[in-house]
Design an enzyme around this catalytic site. Sequence first.
Site, PDB file in Angstrom:
ATOM      1  N   HIS A 166       0.924  -1.275  -0.064  1.00 56.29           N
ATOM      2  CA  HIS A 166      -0.017  -0.125  -0.086  1.00 56.29           C
ATOM      3  C   HIS A 166       0.834   1.288   0.015  1.00 56.29           C
ATOM      4  O   HIS A 166       0.326   2.388  -0.265  1.00 56.29           O
ATOM      5  CB  HIS A 166      -0.780   0.062   1.297  1.00 56.29           C
ATOM      6  CG  HIS A 166      -1.984  -1.121   1.363  1.00 56.29           C
ATOM      7  ND1 HIS A 166      -3.388  -0.550   0.884  1.00 56.29           N
ATOM      8  CD2 HIS A 166      -1.781  -2.371   1.280  1.00 56.29           C
ATOM      9  CE1 HIS A 166      -3.934  -1.950   0.869  1.00 56.29           C
ATOM     10  NE2 HIS A 166      -3.211  -2.823   1.048  1.00 56.29           N
ATOM     11  N   ASP A 380       3.469   9.761  -0.761  1.00 60.34           N
ATOM     12  CA  ASP A 380       2.592   9.042  -0.376  1.00 60.34           C
ATOM     13  C   ASP A 380       2.320   7.974  -1.336  1.00 60.34           C
ATOM     14  O   ASP A 380       2.217   8.253  -2.495  1.00 60.34           O
ATOM     15  CB  ASP A 380       1.315   9.933  -0.237  1.00 60.34           C
ATOM     16  CG  ASP A 380       0.315   9.626   0.885  1.00 60.34           C
ATOM     17  OD1 ASP A 380       0.228   8.330   1.014  1.00 60.34           O
ATOM     18  OD2 ASP A 380      -0.438  10.240   1.453  1.00 60.34           O
TER      19      ASP A 380
HETATM   20  C1  G6P Z   1      -0.983   3.284   6.021  1.00 58.07           C
HETATM   21  C2  G6P Z   1      -0.577   1.959   5.761  1.00 58.07           C
HETATM   22  C3  G6P Z   1      -1.447   0.871   6.656  1.00 58.07           C
HETATM   23  C4  G6P Z   1      -1.653   1.430   8.070  1.00 58.07           C
HETATM   24  C5  G6P Z   1      -2.021   2.780   8.020  1.00 58.07           C
HETATM   25  C6  G6P Z   1      -2.500   3.328   9.360  1.00 58.07           C
HETATM   26  O1  G6P Z   1      -2.032   3.504   5.487  1.00 58.07           O
HETATM   27  O2  G6P Z   1      -0.460   1.597   4.505  1.00 58.07           O
HETATM   28  O3  G6P Z   1      -0.918  -0.286   6.419  1.00 58.07           O
HETATM   29  O4  G6P Z   1      -2.750   0.467   8.463  1.00 58.07           O
HETATM   30  O5  G6P Z   1      -1.077   3.696   7.361  1.00 58.07           O
HETATM   31  O6  G6P Z   1      -1.276   3.189  10.312  1.00 58.07           O
HETATM   32  P1  G6P Z   1      -1.440   2.140  11.550  1.00 58.07           P
HETATM   33  O7  G6P Z   1      -0.028   1.986  12.105  1.00 58.07           O
HETATM   34  O8  G6P Z   1      -2.175   2.906  12.387  1.00 58.07           O
HETATM   35  O9  G6P Z   1      -1.903   0.848  11.183  1.00 58.07           O
END
Ligand code: G6P
Length: 480
Positions: A166, A380
């Site tokens: 992602h 990003d």
């Molecule tokens: C990004 C990453 C995700 C992640 C999200 C939130 O979008 O690609 O994998 O879940 O951030 O971050 P966190 O550390 O809270 O899961």
Amino acid sequence: MPSDVPGYDFVVIANRLPVDVSLDDAGEPTWTRSPGGLVTALAPVMASTSGAWVGWGGAADLELDPFDVDGTELIPVVLSEDDLEQFYEGFSNDTLWPLYHDVIASPAFHRPWWDAYQRVNRRFAQAAADQAAQGATVWVHDYQLQLVPRMLRELRPDLRIGYFHHIPFPPLEIFAQLPWRKQVVEGLLGADLVGFQRAGDAANFVRVVRRFTDLTTRGQVITLTDANGAVDRHVRAAAFPISIDSHGFDDLARTDEVKERARQIRHELGDPEFLLLGVDRLDYTKGIRHRIKAYGELLSEERLSPQSTTLVQVASPSRENVGAYQQLRDDVELLVGRINGDYGQVGHAPVQYLHQSFPMEEMAALYLAADVMLVTALRDGMNLVAKEYVAARSDDRGALVLSEFTGAADELTGAVLVNPHDIDGMKDAITYAVHMDARDSRKRMRSLRRRVLGHDVVAWSQDFLSALNAVPIGGPGVSG
Ligand code: G6P
């Protein structure tokens, strides 16, 4: 695994389960749905097959039995306090995250963190191996789990394995810093299909494969050979730009409640002539400081009037135990305080800073209320906020200022594109967007909406899964 062993035909593995857990008064865990884009994307697949989702419940040491949510079996993986510190905060978010985002912050390389990353990836792989039916399709998500594809293939060679990354995949010269670069590449090559947000990310990955393995590559296809040099299987690396539940968001923003709330927001802000909006996780990749600095200079140079302009900055709390995030919060809050101190008046602050998360309805109202949306990330993977803003604007109004360094910029060419490192350029772009004439803005927004509504997150998952099914399955007899 013998073919009569029951199991799920479709298994998702992601660091987080699609639910939020909290403890009730009796200390018992209760779940509430957190319907992110991935849930919407997979809803049709989950409805047509027996599906499971392997992931972490979001709190330390949560030992819970699998449970069903809307026909999907959720399989919790336990992470201890140590795992959280070393695997999640450490290797995932203080090594890989900064490394993969152009080293905006310095990545920390610690061997115990790497040990934890391997240990936790193995736990996820094992949980999926225990749940998948013979010949099932497994879809692994994101940078926290890059070793899972290979670990899973070793446990279950019968599975079809897809992986989607992602976040950005960095250029070879940056990726090369990682002491465990070869293991990470080999981990990803356990998948049949490795998906990325942009063509450039896939190209970076293929280049890294060529540099750190002896494998041959041809365009997007990497050929794996066995010990005798015979072709074992193929891995495809390609771009599948993710999207949002565009129609769901469009519908939400058309409701009377959201429209009324949008009017109310403007009113509560003193009916500014120009309402600017930023919405981000409080993350150093998002360019929040750069954006606020540009805005502050526009006020100081009187190119924007502090009386008639408001910037609403929603900065949702994120990864608060990681030092770089704590530092960022201090820096942003200092800057906001200075601008409000210098240019505010009793009853009016030119920056409304909200270190909070809001429900989707409130976000839709904010998008609808804003004249200009500022997405100024330094790097990003995609940036879904930009797409949400567009999906919310069924009135064809509003302008999007969008950083060139987002995956979204490859698609959303109707935006006002900016280099967020160029503060003067960004100031000009903001000024242009604020004063954009109605015809220009309508033309741009229509083109943005065609793209966002024409390619939603369900289309994304279908594209990925049909490409995954099209990859010739491994084993002897695969032709080179
Ligand atoms: C990004 C990453 C995700 C992640 C999200 C939130 O979008 O690609 O994998 O879940 O951030 O971050 P966190 O550390 O809270 O899961």
